[in-house]
Design an enzyme around this catalytic site. Structure first.
Site, PDB file in Angstrom:
ATOM      1  CB  CYS A 150     -13.782 122.750 -12.807  1.00  0.00           C
ATOM      2  SG  CYS A 150     -12.530 122.727 -11.553  1.00  0.00           S
ATOM      3  NE  ARG A 161     -10.069 114.047 -12.349  1.00  0.00           N
ATOM      4  CZ  ARG A 161      -9.159 113.476 -13.103  1.00  0.00           C
ATOM      5  NH1 ARG A 161      -9.470 112.428 -13.827  1.00  0.00           N
ATOM      6  NH2 ARG A 161      -7.937 113.944 -13.135  1.00  0.00           N
TER       7      ARG A 161
END
Lengths: 274, 419
Positions: free
Chosen positions: B49, B51
């Site tokens: 969430c 990267r």
């Protein structure tokens, strides 16, 4: 003491010294790995001491060679054995920092004694006296453990009460674990001491004549029994737990330890071999 | 060369991350698409969430990296103006970035453990699809080793950096194991709920929620599979609880010193841990003076968290040094790897010469005893190996120390390896 027995005793002494240094260093650097390593080294000391004592006790003459050095070693052996046994269950390695120096103290005291002096008189030796000595020493070793846990409880309590749960607090065992060790030490120490004293009293009542119960060491043991019995009662029935019991176990232990030394060195006693 | 293309919480706003994450999730398997790009030899794809990153072993063509970037832009529906959100790291920088990510030095909450699992999953996927080869395998193993070293050699993840986790750690320090311990939650605040969840996650079993509104209490109790009770029963419940979390909006103290003394006498002075996260406070601070009672308010907890955050930053400096060391080790290995084809060619050429010359001399060699033949063969091979030892060592050292492409070219030219 034969050469092999002496070598084993020296090896045990080296291990206990190394583990004491390791434990104390672990307190300074606050690394549990070091305390863990010291526990293994202490186990080595325990094994060497056990071998040395077994060899001495297995002489053809029975344990007529048992004198002050052996009894002081037996104390060191019992304290390490009980502490190591407890480690299997609680994994409070750091407690060794308070227990190992006491074991070392007994080893040093043992080394300071001549191995052929203060032997247990041969006619006294038998299964009842063996039981008496083993149980009494194990009981007292458990009180040592209760006191060590108590001392560590006081430090941890102080850190947590002052809202300083820093590195040191994280490194020390939890209050709950220390309180449980204190309770087990008191409970089992009292039980073993009680049986040990009964065995001793039975032997004395049948074999000895005269006023053996006025011996200073026996009066001391009775006082110990009464005071620890009182502490145990207060703990289990009244609910003296945590800080109060930790502090009391430390104070009581120190008082009895000092008085035992005083009796040993300044008063005539039939227990002069210990 | 090793390359890393991607974006993270520092370079891209949430909206962009969301779009790219969703775009990548939609198409479960992106590895074949990356591998289909000309010049991409090995590839790994990481999507969390915070990267989205592609690690690849590619050729020296600058176009290849751009193509990888374009695939990501397409997946996230990124406009040209949003291209700046994406970063491209090459060689040592890429290796360093990957090692920092895996060791959780680049995470939003530095030192959190989740990222390592996510990188491992990404690697497992690459292995399953054969998109990982010699260079990437070694790179990932080094990355995991770095993460492990950071975890064991520094205290980056040792202490909690959120109030609720700090409360759980303290509860453990007071009570020992939390298994079977009873919790009392007073008030239905979010923080109390979070702390309760963490306590249950750590083994606490029995939870009672007390609130002025029994309906709200019942709603929260249901989440924990616990019991609900009204404030009137507080005295009784207090005597059973081992951990009390209070976070009501009450203007005065809900728990007084006398209440705790009564509870303690009923529970035979068993240890009691109290967390007061309410402002104004719910628990009379005088309670803290009672033996075997440990009271922490929101400021106490926040101070611990602040101290732990400072500590993590200090530990991060140590961790960066570990990363540097590991990057150097991998980078050296990679450079050595680049010299390997030349070394192999050199050896093959030498062996060919030995074989040809031995064949030429067959006439007089055959007239010898077998033992003598073997001795001559060993002698020739020994001389060749000794002669080759110096250039091979020099080749490896020059590559590692100066990363010089000239030395490879020089060796190839000197020994006419490309003829």
């Amino acid at each position: 003491m034969t050469e092999v027995e002496l070598k084993l005793f020296v090896l045990a002494g080296i291990c206990v010294t190394a583990s004491t240094i390791g434990y104390l260093l672990s307190l300074v650097v606050k690394k549990v790995q070091l305390a863990r390593l010291s526990t293994w080294i202490l186990l080595g000391g325990f094994v060497f001491l056990a071998l040395s004592l077994i060899l001495i006790a297995s002489h053809s003459t029975g344990w007529s060679n048992f004198g002050s050095r052996c009894f002081l070693s037996l104390y060191a052996w019992a304290i390490s054995g009980i502490y190591l046994g407890m480690q299997i269950k609680t994994k409070t390695r750091v407690l060794g920092a308070f227990v190992a120096p006491l074991i070392l103290l007994f080893i040093i005291a043992a080394a300071g004694q001549q191995s052929d002096k203060n032997l247990v008189p041969l006619p006294w030796q038998g299964w009842l006296t063996t039981l008496h000595l083993l149980l009494a020493i194990a009981g007292e070793a458990l009180f040592v453990l209760a006191a060590a846990a108590g001392a560590m409880f006081i430090i941890q309590d102080n850190l947590l009460k002052h809202k300083k749960p820093g590195k040191m607090s994280r490194f020390l065992p939890s209050l709950g674990d220390l309180d449980r060790i204190n309770q087990s030490g008191l409970l089992w120490g009292f039980v073993l001491l009680t049986f040990g004293m009964i065995a001793g009293a039975l032997y004395a009542a049948f074999v000895w004549e005269g006023r053996w119960f006025s011996d200073p060491k026996i009066i001391w043991a009775l006082a110990t029994w009464v005071v620890y019995g009182f502490l145990l009662h207060q703990r289990l029935a009244i609910g003296w737990k945590g800080f109060r019991m930790a502090a009391l176990s430390c104070v009581v232990f120190v008082l009895f330890f000092i008085s035992a030394l005083a009796i040993r060195f300044y008063l005539p006693t039939i227990h002069s071999f210990i | 060369m090793i390359i890393l293309v991607g974006l993270n919480h520092r370079t891209a706003p949430l909206a962009v991350r969301e779009r790219l994450f969703a775009g990548c999730e939609e198409e479960k398997n992106l590895l074949p698409e990356f591998l289909a790009i000309d010049g991409v030899a090995e590839v790994l794809f990481l999507s969390t969430c915070n990267r989205v990153e592609v690690v690849a072993v590619i050729d020296d063509n600058p176009e290849t990296a751009e193509k990888l970037k374009k695939v990501l832009m397409k997946k996230g529906g990124l406009m040209d103006g949003e291209a700046t959100c994406l970063y491209i790291y090459r060689d040592d920088e890429a290796i360093k970035h990957l090692f920092r990510v895996t060791a959780s030095l680049d995470s939003l909450v530095m030192g959190e453990a989740q990222i390592l699992g996510q990188v491992k999953d990404a690697y497992r996927q690459a292995l399953a699809q054969n998109s990982s080869g010699v260079a990437l395998n070694r790179l990932m193993h080094r990355a995991f080793r770095t993460a492990k070293r950071v975890r064991t050699e520094t205290e980056i993840a040792a202490n909690p950096v959120s109030v609720s986790f700090a409360a759980v750690e303290l509860a453990k320090k007071v009570l020992g194991t939390l298994t079977g311990k009873k919790i009392l939650v007073i008030g239905a605040g979010e923080m109390a709920e979070l702390t309760g969840t963490h306590l249950i996650g750590n083994g606490a079993e029995d939870i009672t929620v007390v609130n002025r509104s029994i309906v709200q209490a019942a709603a929260m109790a249901e989440k924990f599979h616990g019991r609900a009770a009204g404030l009137d029963n507080l005295d009784d419940i207090l005597s059973c609880a081992d951990i009390v979390i209070s976070s009501t909006g009450a203007p005065s103290y809900i728990i007084t010193e006398s209440m705790i003394r009564r509870a303690l006498s009923k529970r035979k002075n068993r240890l009691l841990f109290l967390i007061d996260i309410a402002v104004p406070r719910d628990i009379d601070p005088a309670v803290d003076n009672i033996e075997n009672v440990y009271l922490y308010n929101i400021d106490n907890l926040q101070n611990i968290v602040d101290e732990n955050i400072k500590n993590r930053r200090r530990e991060a400096l140590k961790a960066e040094k570990i990363v540097e060391e590991e990057v150097k080790l991998y980078s050296n290995w990679l450079k050595e790897l680049e010299a390997v084809p030349t070394i192999i060619s050199l050896r093959t050429k030498a062996e060919g010469i030995v074989r040809a010359e031995m064949e030429k001399a067959q006439g007089w060699i055959n007239s010898m005893e077998n033992a003598d033949k073997e001795k001559i063969e060993a002698l020739v091979k020994g001389i060749v190996n000794k002669i080759l030892h110096a250039p091979v060592t020099a080749l490896k050292e020059e590559k590692v120390e100066f990363d010089s492409p000239d030395i490879v070219a020089a060796v190839r030219q000197l020994f006419r390896l490309d003829d």
